[in-house]
Write an enzyme that holds these catalytic residues in place. Sequence first.
Site, PDB file in Angstrom:
ATOM      1  N   ASP A  44      -1.053   6.098  12.117  1.00 54.89           N
ATOM      2  CA  ASP A  44      -1.861   6.367  13.310  1.00 54.89           C
ATOM      3  C   ASP A  44      -2.173   7.851  13.478  1.00 54.89           C
ATOM      4  O   ASP A  44      -2.244   8.363  14.575  1.00 54.89           O
ATOM      5  CB  ASP A  44      -1.261   5.745  14.581  1.00 54.89           C
ATOM      6  CG  ASP A  44       0.215   5.996  14.698  1.00 54.89           C
ATOM      7  OD1 ASP A  44       0.746   6.761  13.884  1.00 54.89           O
ATOM      8  OD2 ASP A  44       0.842   5.418  15.601  1.00 54.89           O
ATOM      9  N   SER A  89      11.350  -0.358  -2.498  1.00 54.98           N
ATOM     10  CA  SER A  89      10.714   0.370  -1.406  1.00 54.98           C
ATOM     11  C   SER A  89      10.861  -0.476  -0.147  1.00 54.98           C
ATOM     12  O   SER A  89      10.724  -1.709  -0.204  1.00 54.98           O
ATOM     13  CB  SER A  89       9.234   0.594  -1.754  1.00 54.98           C
ATOM     14  OG  SER A  89       8.568   1.207  -0.680  1.00 54.98           O
ATOM     15  N   TRP A 138       7.755   8.304   2.434  1.00 54.77           N
ATOM     16  CA  TRP A 138       6.285   8.162   2.458  1.00 54.77           C
ATOM     17  C   TRP A 138       5.737   8.470   3.849  1.00 54.77           C
ATOM     18  O   TRP A 138       6.450   8.398   4.840  1.00 54.77           O
ATOM     19  CB  TRP A 138       5.814   6.818   1.938  1.00 54.77           C
ATOM     20  CG  TRP A 138       6.268   5.526   2.545  1.00 54.77           C
ATOM     21  CD1 TRP A 138       7.317   4.742   2.121  1.00 54.77           C
ATOM     22  CD2 TRP A 138       5.664   4.795   3.636  1.00 54.77           C
ATOM     23  NE1 TRP A 138       7.405   3.600   2.879  1.00 54.77           N
ATOM     24  CE2 TRP A 138       6.398   3.604   3.811  1.00 54.77           C
ATOM     25  CE3 TRP A 138       4.572   5.035   4.468  1.00 54.77           C
ATOM     26  CZ2 TRP A 138       6.090   2.651   4.795  1.00 54.77           C
ATOM     27  CZ3 TRP A 138       4.261   4.100   5.451  1.00 54.77           C
ATOM     28  CH2 TRP A 138       5.016   2.926   5.602  1.00 54.77           C
ATOM     29  N   SER A 139       4.463   8.847   3.895  1.00 50.02           N
ATOM     30  CA  SER A 139       3.775   9.261   5.139  1.00 50.02           C
ATOM     31  C   SER A 139       4.493  10.406   5.853  1.00 50.02           C
ATOM     32  O   SER A 139       4.802  10.311   7.048  1.00 50.02           O
ATOM     33  CB  SER A 139       3.588   8.076   6.092  1.00 50.02           C
ATOM     34  OG  SER A 139       2.580   7.203   5.629  1.00 50.02           O
ATOM     35  N   TYR A 199      -3.111  -0.322  -4.119  1.00 47.73           N
ATOM     36  CA  TYR A 199      -3.855   0.784  -3.497  1.00 47.73           C
ATOM     37  C   TYR A 199      -5.327   0.765  -3.901  1.00 47.73           C
ATOM     38  O   TYR A 199      -5.656   0.646  -5.092  1.00 47.73           O
ATOM     39  CB  TYR A 199      -3.256   2.144  -3.885  1.00 47.73           C
ATOM     40  CG  TYR A 199      -1.879   2.409  -3.317  1.00 47.73           C
ATOM     41  CD1 TYR A 199      -1.383   1.685  -2.231  1.00 47.73           C
ATOM     42  CD2 TYR A 199      -1.059   3.385  -3.873  1.00 47.73           C
ATOM     43  CE1 TYR A 199      -0.120   1.926  -1.719  1.00 47.73           C
ATOM     44  CE2 TYR A 199       0.214   3.634  -3.359  1.00 47.73           C
ATOM     45  CZ  TYR A 199       0.667   2.892  -2.286  1.00 47.73           C
ATOM     46  OH  TYR A 199       1.923   3.141  -1.787  1.00 47.73           O
ATOM     47  N   GLY A 252       3.147   7.842  13.252  1.00 46.93           N
ATOM     48  CA  GLY A 252       3.857   6.565  13.167  1.00 46.93           C
ATOM     49  C   GLY A 252       3.305   5.822  11.973  1.00 46.93           C
ATOM     50  O   GLY A 252       3.127   6.413  10.914  1.00 46.93           O
ATOM     51  N   PHE A 253       3.003   4.535  12.169  1.00 48.44           N
ATOM     52  CA  PHE A 253       2.536   3.714  11.056  1.00 48.44           C
ATOM     53  C   PHE A 253       1.026   3.893  10.921  1.00 48.44           C
ATOM     54  O   PHE A 253       0.247   3.227  11.603  1.00 48.44           O
ATOM     55  CB  PHE A 253       2.923   2.252  11.306  1.00 48.44           C
ATOM     56  CG  PHE A 253       2.654   1.335  10.139  1.00 48.44           C
ATOM     57  CD1 PHE A 253       3.253   1.552   8.906  1.00 48.44           C
ATOM     58  CD2 PHE A 253       1.805   0.253  10.285  1.00 48.44           C
ATOM     59  CE1 PHE A 253       3.009   0.709   7.837  1.00 48.44           C
ATOM     60  CE2 PHE A 253       1.558  -0.607   9.214  1.00 48.44           C
ATOM     61  CZ  PHE A 253       2.163  -0.375   7.999  1.00 48.44           C
TER      62      PHE A 253
HETATM   63  N1  LIG Z   1       6.112   2.459  -0.163  1.00 50.09           N
HETATM   64  C1  LIG Z   1       5.263   2.223   0.822  1.00 50.09           C
HETATM   65  O1  LIG Z   1       5.338   1.193   1.521  1.00 50.09           O
HETATM   66  C2  LIG Z   1       4.181   3.233   1.094  1.00 50.09           C
HETATM   67  C3  LIG Z   1       3.361   3.096   2.219  1.00 50.09           C
HETATM   68  C4  LIG Z   1       2.384   4.054   2.427  1.00 50.09           C
HETATM   69  C5  LIG Z   1       2.223   5.119   1.547  1.00 50.09           C
HETATM   70  N2  LIG Z   1       3.014   5.211   0.451  1.00 50.09           N
HETATM   71  C6  LIG Z   1       2.882   6.338  -0.513  1.00 50.09           C
HETATM   72  O2  LIG Z   1       3.055   7.519   0.209  1.00 50.09           O
HETATM   73  C7  LIG Z   1       1.931   8.376   0.022  1.00 50.09           C
HETATM   74  C8  LIG Z   1       1.718   9.170   1.260  1.00 50.09           C
HETATM   75  O3  LIG Z   1       1.360   8.321   2.351  1.00 50.09           O
HETATM   76  P1  LIG Z   1       0.311   8.827   3.415  1.00 50.09           P
HETATM   77  O4  LIG Z   1      -0.978   9.096   2.751  1.00 50.09           O
HETATM   78  O5  LIG Z   1       0.330   7.916   4.569  1.00 50.09           O
HETATM   79  O6  LIG Z   1       1.034  10.235   3.783  1.00 50.09           O
HETATM   80  P2  LIG Z   1       0.621  11.513   4.613  1.00 50.09           P
HETATM   81  O7  LIG Z   1       0.601  12.660   3.663  1.00 50.09           O
HETATM   82  O8  LIG Z   1       1.568  11.575   5.756  1.00 50.09           O
HETATM   83  O9  LIG Z   1      -0.819  11.231   5.192  1.00 50.09           O
HETATM   84  C9  LIG Z   1      -1.991  11.540   4.481  1.00 50.09           C
HETATM   85  C10 LIG Z   1      -3.069  11.737   5.484  1.00 50.09           C
HETATM   86  O10 LIG Z   1      -2.724  12.909   6.230  1.00 50.09           O
HETATM   87  C11 LIG Z   1      -3.722  13.890   6.099  1.00 50.09           C
HETATM   88  N3  LIG Z   1      -3.074  15.170   5.862  1.00 50.09           N
HETATM   89  C12 LIG Z   1      -2.094  15.430   4.982  1.00 50.09           C
HETATM   90  N4  LIG Z   1      -1.772  16.745   5.028  1.00 50.09           N
HETATM   91  C13 LIG Z   1      -2.583  17.298   5.944  1.00 50.09           C
HETATM   92  C14 LIG Z   1      -2.748  18.622   6.427  1.00 50.09           C
HETATM   93  N5  LIG Z   1      -2.021  19.627   5.960  1.00 50.09           N
HETATM   94  N6  LIG Z   1      -3.657  18.833   7.402  1.00 50.09           N
HETATM   95  C15 LIG Z   1      -4.396  17.831   7.885  1.00 50.09           C
HETATM   96  N7  LIG Z   1      -4.326  16.550   7.436  1.00 50.09           N
HETATM   97  C16 LIG Z   1      -3.410  16.299   6.480  1.00 50.09           C
HETATM   98  C17 LIG Z   1      -4.517  13.496   4.891  1.00 50.09           C
HETATM   99  O11 LIG Z   1      -5.859  13.961   5.017  1.00 50.09           O
HETATM  100  P3  LIG Z   1      -6.453  14.888   3.840  1.00 50.09           P
HETATM  101  O12 LIG Z   1      -6.586  14.015   2.653  1.00 50.09           O
HETATM  102  O13 LIG Z   1      -7.752  15.336   4.399  1.00 50.09           O
HETATM  103  O14 LIG Z   1      -5.498  16.005   3.632  1.00 50.09           O
HETATM  104  C18 LIG Z   1      -4.432  11.995   4.889  1.00 50.09           C
HETATM  105  O15 LIG Z   1      -5.404  11.431   5.742  1.00 50.09           O
HETATM  106  C19 LIG Z   1       0.787   7.454  -0.388  1.00 50.09           C
HETATM  107  O16 LIG Z   1      -0.186   8.117  -1.177  1.00 50.09           O
HETATM  108  C20 LIG Z   1       1.529   6.424  -1.212  1.00 50.09           C
HETATM  109  O17 LIG Z   1       1.700   6.931  -2.514  1.00 50.09           O
HETATM  110  C21 LIG Z   1       4.000   4.298   0.227  1.00 50.09           C
END
Ligand SMILES: NC(=O)c1ccc[n+]([C@@H]2O[C@H](COP(=O)([O-])OP(=O)(O)OC[C@H]3O[C@@H](n4cnc5c(N)ncnc54)[C@H](OP(=O)(O)O)[C@@H]3O)[C@@H](O)[C@H]2O)c1
Length: 309
Positions: free
Chosen positions: A226, A149, A217-218, A52, A223-224
């Site tokens: 996006d 994972s 996660w996400s 990361y 989606g992926f």
């Molecule tokens: N194992 C794997 O392959 C894998 C892959 C990807 C990620 N991960 C882990 O999963 C974690 C989460 O992934 P992710 O960051 O894609 O998850 P996410 O929480 O779905 O997406 C985060 C994004 O969404 C926005 N967001 C979140 N809450 C919001 C809200 N209430 N209102 C508006 N925008 C919002 C954030 O912007 P703001 O910052 O402005 O809130 C940020 O740009 C990562 O930090 C990582 O630790 C693991």
Amino acid sequence: MKQLPLPHTNLTASNVILGLMRISALGDDDIRSLVGAARDAGINIFDHADVYGSERHDCERRFGQAVSFTPAEREAVIIQSKVGIRQGSFDFSKEHILRSVDGSLEALNTEYLDVLLLHRPDALVEPDEVAAAFDTLHEAGKVRNFGVSNHTPGQVELLKRSVKQPLAFNQVQLSITHAPLIAAGVASNMAGLDQSIDRDNGILDYCRLNDITLQAWSPFQKGFFDGVFLGDRENYSELNDVIDELAGKYDVPAAAIPVAWIARHPANMQIVLGTTNVEHMRDSAAGSDVPLTREEWYRLFTAAGYILP
Ligand SMILES: NC(=O)c1ccc[n+]([C@@H]2O[C@H](COP(=O)([O-])OP(=O)(O)OC[C@H]3O[C@@H](n4cnc5c(N)ncnc54)[C@H](OP(=O)(O)O)[C@@H]3O)[C@@H](O)[C@H]2O)c1
């Protein structure tokens, strides 16, 4: 904040995890505020990966530089990281795992990881090499618990033939709008229906049968990577209507409902938030123990576009 005893470990953790994948550009004060607010909200587990950030160990280093724990505070939190993704390849070789974990420990400024996950399945995996790496890390006290994972059941079984330590976790992509691992089972055996396609060889049932904790996660991504479905009325107007209605009913912010949808599943999953915004983190964490009814859970599922045959 709901706390979960994590099977195959002696850990008890919040069902909401703070992911640190997006902290690369934050200053120390912002990282401290985010982590402090997460702790105040009841979150005790933090998710990292060696990959990361803008260079290897970048986000781990930002965290390690900004946040310092006393020994007692360090024991009270769970620090998890991942290994296995390199530029242009995946690598579960013993040499890479050992070298990368040493890099993670140094960057995070900690003597041990509570949890190490293998990040994405390496096509060239040699399970005996993974086992040798895990033994070395465990015996040295550098890693206390292990998991994977994005792994299918067969890939976990293959590792289990060699690895001695329990594989206690499988971190997978899951949100209301990206839920193939739940939706395929709901529509099993329907000819010509995309939703019926099993894309993961039954991860959900396998993990439940083997008490492997799924980490989603996400949780807000359509989606992926996006974009976020929350507030996207152009593409997800019905879903956002239901989210707003339920947020009103339970007196929580809208961001709590997508988290509650995952938390409500009986598999006792953890939800990995990726926000870097303190308010978004608090709003989302409020979904940890919202008791959605069965009907509400299914309304969200169908409003996201899935069908009930
Ligand atoms: N194992 C794997 O392959 C894998 C892959 C990807 C990620 N991960 C882990 O999963 C974690 C989460 O992934 P992710 O960051 O894609 O998850 P996410 O929480 O779905 O997406 C985060 C994004 O969404 C926005 N967001 C979140 N809450 C919001 C809200 N209430 N209102 C508006 N925008 C919002 C954030 O912007 P703001 O910052 O402005 O809130 C940020 O740009 C990562 O930090 C990582 O630790 C693991």
